[in-house]
Design a protein around this motif. Structure first.
Motif, PDB file in Angstrom:
ATOM      1  N   THR A 107      47.204  37.530  42.719  1.00  0.00           N
ATOM      2  CA  THR A 107      45.832  37.475  43.243  1.00  0.00           C
ATOM      3  C   THR A 107      45.365  38.862  43.658  1.00  0.00           C
ATOM      4  O   THR A 107      44.217  39.261  43.396  1.00  0.00           O
ATOM      5  CB  THR A 107      45.755  36.524  44.456  1.00  0.00           C
ATOM      6  OG1 THR A 107      46.155  35.216  44.044  1.00  0.00           O
ATOM      7  CG2 THR A 107      44.333  36.472  45.012  1.00  0.00           C
ATOM      8  N   TYR A 108      46.283  39.612  44.294  1.00  0.00           N
ATOM      9  CA  TYR A 108      45.935  40.976  44.698  1.00  0.00           C
ATOM     10  C   TYR A 108      45.640  41.846  43.473  1.00  0.00           C
ATOM     11  O   TYR A 108      44.671  42.612  43.454  1.00  0.00           O
ATOM     12  CB  TYR A 108      47.073  41.603  45.506  1.00  0.00           C
ATOM     13  CG  TYR A 108      46.862  43.080  45.782  1.00  0.00           C
ATOM     14  CD1 TYR A 108      45.865  43.506  46.644  1.00  0.00           C
ATOM     15  CD2 TYR A 108      47.642  44.044  45.149  1.00  0.00           C
ATOM     16  CE1 TYR A 108      45.645  44.852  46.883  1.00  0.00           C
ATOM     17  CE2 TYR A 108      47.439  45.389  45.374  1.00  0.00           C
ATOM     18  CZ  TYR A 108      46.430  45.793  46.239  1.00  0.00           C
ATOM     19  OH  TYR A 108      46.215  47.124  46.462  1.00  0.00           O
ATOM     20  N   THR A 111      42.295  40.932  42.088  1.00  0.00           N
ATOM     21  CA  THR A 111      41.247  41.450  42.970  1.00  0.00           C
ATOM     22  C   THR A 111      41.072  42.952  42.786  1.00  0.00           C
ATOM     23  O   THR A 111      39.946  43.463  42.716  1.00  0.00           O
ATOM     24  CB  THR A 111      41.585  41.148  44.443  1.00  0.00           C
ATOM     25  OG1 THR A 111      41.752  39.746  44.615  1.00  0.00           O
ATOM     26  CG2 THR A 111      40.482  41.638  45.367  1.00  0.00           C
ATOM     27  N   ASP A 114      39.376  43.606  39.482  1.00  0.00           N
ATOM     28  CA  ASP A 114      37.944  43.304  39.580  1.00  0.00           C
ATOM     29  C   ASP A 114      37.211  44.410  40.333  1.00  0.00           C
ATOM     30  O   ASP A 114      36.126  44.836  39.933  1.00  0.00           O
ATOM     31  CB  ASP A 114      37.763  41.957  40.292  1.00  0.00           C
ATOM     32  CG  ASP A 114      36.304  41.568  40.398  1.00  0.00           C
ATOM     33  OD1 ASP A 114      35.666  41.337  39.352  1.00  0.00           O
ATOM     34  OD2 ASP A 114      35.789  41.500  41.537  1.00  0.00           O
ATOM     35  N   TYR A 115      37.834  44.881  41.424  1.00  0.00           N
ATOM     36  CA  TYR A 115      37.218  45.955  42.214  1.00  0.00           C
ATOM     37  C   TYR A 115      37.102  47.235  41.388  1.00  0.00           C
ATOM     38  O   TYR A 115      36.073  47.919  41.422  1.00  0.00           O
ATOM     39  CB  TYR A 115      38.055  46.227  43.468  1.00  0.00           C
ATOM     40  CG  TYR A 115      37.468  47.302  44.351  1.00  0.00           C
ATOM     41  CD1 TYR A 115      36.507  46.991  45.309  1.00  0.00           C
ATOM     42  CD2 TYR A 115      37.881  48.632  44.224  1.00  0.00           C
ATOM     43  CE1 TYR A 115      35.961  47.981  46.113  1.00  0.00           C
ATOM     44  CE2 TYR A 115      37.347  49.622  45.023  1.00  0.00           C
ATOM     45  CZ  TYR A 115      36.383  49.298  45.970  1.00  0.00           C
ATOM     46  OH  TYR A 115      35.844  50.276  46.761  1.00  0.00           O
TER      47      TYR A 115
END
Length: 316
Positions: A107-108, A111, A114-115
């Protein structure tokens, strides 16, 4: 899709190869997050750039050498190009927490990816917009100069200078100082130093003309480059003494100009138009005659030739 949209789309697809992790996210924040995995779950992590250079290491990796080609670890991608790799070692993670930690790490990574994508797009948009604004400014300046101004100096071109002169005549503005300025031996500079230096000489003189009108507070001065090395200046509503002081200031500024090659010198003729019945054409003719008389005196003055030719030594 128009050309600008296509150009931006191509730019976004191609430019990700020029970005590094530090350009897309805060490495300190990323390290702090991965450190929490280590402190709370015993997960060891190592981050490299796309080429395999280690950016951070949290935990014990011994003599481990990243192989981003054959064993790339977890890839962080932007527009299909790898930005960095995250290697994870679960040796110290409790078995009952393995699945949770693995999900949290994935998940990290999602994320972070995506960032990175959003950060990359925002950066490219900002640069693209800035480049467009700069181009628009250049286009606007070019359009302005091509219609009204001399492209080299920014002064009025011949046609627009005449237009301003006619306007002063129609408004019956007197007194008006009519000044003819001619660069002495501009052709000498062009012959010996080339077009680039002769253009620089023209620009130098134009800047002096502009600066001296500003210093004197002549807010309504009309300055034009009417031929290659010839400038005309109109100074409305000033007295003869002020006009002469302006001419003297221009010539002194030229004479005191220091340069390895250029030795700017101008001949100046100034005639006052004090009667609305007088034509600017006749006044300009008188100013040109006065300028030629001034030119004769300057070019025959002691030291003129030596100053003019001083730059030749730099060409030997």
């Amino acid at each position: 899709m128009n050309e600008k949209k296509i150009a931006f789309a191509e730019r976004v697809e191609q430019n990700s190869k020029n970005y590094f992790p530090k350009d897309l996210f805060d490495l300190k924040v990323a390290k702090a997050m991965l450190s929490q995995f280590h402190l709370n779950f015993g997960l060891d992590t190592l981050m490299t750039d796309r080429h395999g250079s280690i950016l951070m290491k949290i935990g014990e990796f011994g003599d481990f050498v990243p192989d981003v080609v054959n064993k790339p670890g977890n890839k962080i991608r932007v527009k299909g190009r790898t930005v960095c790799h995250i290697y994870a070692k679960y040796d110290n993670v409790a078995k009952e927490k393995f699945e949770v930690v693995n999900k949290l790490l994935n998940t990290y990574i999602e994320t972070l990816e995506d960032y990175c994508g959003k950060s990359y797009l925002a950066s490219e948009q900002a640069v693209y917009i800035d480049e467009l604004e700069q181009q628009l400014e250049k286009d606007a300046d070019h359009a302005k100069y091509s219609s009204e101004n001399d492209p080299l100096t920014g002064l009025l071109n011949r046609n627009h200078f005449i237009s301003h002169m006619k306007e002063l005549a129609e408004r019956e503005v007197v007194p008006t100082a009519v000044i003819c300025v001619n660069i002495n031996d501009w052709k000498f500079v062009d012959n010996h130093f080339g077009e680039e230096e002769s253009d620089r000489l023209v620009v130098t003189v134009a800047e002096i003309l502009k600066n001296k009108t500003q210093e004197a507070g002549f807010a309504h001065a009309v300055l034009g480059r009417v031929e290659g090395d010839v400038f005309h200046v109109l100074l409305p509503l000033i007295e003869e003494e002020e006009a002469k002081a302006y001419c003297d200031a221009v010539q002194q500024a030229c004479d005191s100009f220091e340069d390895d090659k250029l030795a700017p010198s101008v001949a100046v003729g100034c005639v006052m138009r004090t009667n609305v019945e007088e034509s600017f054409k006749d006044i300009l003719s008188d100013a040109e005659y006065a300028m030629l008389e001034n030119k004769f005196l300057i070019k025959n003055a002691p030291g003129y030739k030596e100053r003019l030719e001083k730059g030749l030594s730099s060409c030997l």
